[in-house]
Design a protein around this motif. Sequence first.
Motif, mmCIF file in Angstrom:
data_model
loop_
_atom_site.group_PDB
_atom_site.id
_atom_site.type_symbol
_atom_site.label_atom_id
_atom_site.label_comp_id
_atom_site.label_asym_id
_atom_site.label_seq_id
_atom_site.Cartn_x
_atom_site.Cartn_y
_atom_site.Cartn_z
ATOM 1 N N LEU A 186 0.789 -1.101 0.262
ATOM 2 C CA LEU A 186 0.040 -0.013 0.121
ATOM 3 C C LEU A 186 0.878 1.150 -0.104
ATOM 4 O O LEU A 186 0.612 2.371 -0.702
ATOM 5 C CB LEU A 186 -0.958 0.027 1.086
ATOM 6 C CG LEU A 186 -1.784 1.179 1.238
ATOM 7 C CD1 LEU A 186 -2.826 1.204 0.202
ATOM 8 C CD2 LEU A 186 -2.505 1.174 2.868
ATOM 9 N N VAL A 187 1.760 1.154 0.643
ATOM 10 C CA VAL A 187 2.730 2.347 1.005
ATOM 11 C C VAL A 187 3.395 2.805 -0.168
ATOM 12 O O VAL A 187 3.654 3.841 -0.692
ATOM 13 C CB VAL A 187 3.692 2.254 2.136
ATOM 14 C CG1 VAL A 187 4.983 3.469 2.101
ATOM 15 C CG2 VAL A 187 2.864 2.359 3.533
ATOM 16 N N GLU A 188 3.842 1.643 -1.116
ATOM 17 C CA GLU A 188 4.535 1.701 -2.373
ATOM 18 C C GLU A 188 3.457 2.397 -3.299
ATOM 19 O O GLU A 188 4.124 3.296 -4.105
ATOM 20 C CB GLU A 188 5.096 0.470 -2.768
ATOM 21 C CG GLU A 188 5.972 0.380 -4.145
ATOM 22 C CD GLU A 188 6.453 -0.898 -4.241
ATOM 23 O OE1 GLU A 188 6.976 -1.146 -5.463
ATOM 24 O OE2 GLU A 188 6.484 -1.689 -3.642
ATOM 25 N N ARG A 189 2.323 2.171 -3.361
ATOM 26 C CA ARG A 189 1.561 2.277 -4.624
ATOM 27 C C ARG A 189 0.782 3.573 -4.352
ATOM 28 O O ARG A 189 0.034 4.163 -5.050
ATOM 29 C CB ARG A 189 0.455 1.151 -4.700
ATOM 30 C CG ARG A 189 1.173 -0.041 -5.387
ATOM 31 C CD ARG A 189 0.439 -1.371 -5.426
ATOM 32 N NE ARG A 189 -0.789 -0.819 -6.300
ATOM 33 C CZ ARG A 189 -1.945 -1.893 -6.542
ATOM 34 N NH1 ARG A 189 -1.817 -2.902 -5.632
ATOM 35 N NH2 ARG A 189 -2.930 -1.626 -7.118
ATOM 36 N N LEU A 190 0.568 4.030 -2.724
ATOM 37 C CA LEU A 190 -0.468 4.817 -2.491
ATOM 38 C C LEU A 190 0.083 6.445 -2.438
ATOM 39 O O LEU A 190 1.306 6.724 -2.130
ATOM 40 C CB LEU A 190 -0.903 4.734 -0.924
ATOM 41 C CG LEU A 190 -1.702 5.698 -0.265
ATOM 42 C CD1 LEU A 190 -3.273 5.432 -1.214
ATOM 43 C CD2 LEU A 190 -1.793 5.419 1.142
ATOM 44 N N ASP A 191 -0.859 7.262 -3.000
ATOM 45 C CA ASP A 191 -0.553 8.660 -3.144
ATOM 46 C C ASP A 191 -1.683 9.053 -2.078
ATOM 47 O O ASP A 191 -3.019 9.268 -2.500
ATOM 48 C CB ASP A 191 -0.948 9.220 -4.297
ATOM 49 C CG ASP A 191 -1.027 10.887 -4.256
ATOM 50 O OD1 ASP A 191 -1.067 11.376 -3.496
ATOM 51 O OD2 ASP A 191 -0.595 11.408 -5.456
#
Length: 203
Positions: A186-191
């Motif tokens: 999530l952290v890698e993909r999340l804006d």
Amino acid sequence: MALFGFLRRKPPVRDAAALADFIDTQSAFLVQKGIFEYARARAGHYAKVMFHEADFKAAVEEARWRAFPLGLAMVVEMVEGELRPHAAGDLASFHRALTETALAVFDRYPAPAPLEPGVWAAAREDIAHVVERCALHPVKRVIDVPEPYTQPYFALMPIHKKLRGQDFDTTRNYLRVALCNIHDELVERLDAAAVATALLRGG
């Protein structure tokens, strides 16, 4: 070029629709992977035979549907903790929008055949209060999120109680590690700022 498809990065999560898809996919993955891996480990050399038995397949089907709301609750709570700092100006609206997102994900699935409609309705009612419960305490560490869900999840395993032994801690560790891995993705993909803004604006 399909051969190199695994090298492609997963799409970013930048709006409410992408967030809902992430929550849906990861909730199902979290609980189903645990059920299948636990059953295979417990069955040992007999796993291939057992997984082809009609009674066992029916038990797995029921377990995964009963477990889906638990997975959804865990992933939603993890998402809430990640997004909360970005919605500090209007937490009430943010929590309301995230609840609506969680319910929209749940409502993608009609009451599954293995379950009584009342069971599915009760699960939906619980999902409606997940974010509300999150708002009552500081953001948890991701590793602590599964704690209240572990016992009911473990109880759903399609293995006779007498054969489960001392596997509760193993199940708890699986949920902790798996949810931490989901959080990393999530952290890698999340804006986060964009998604929080989208939720506050109604998607």
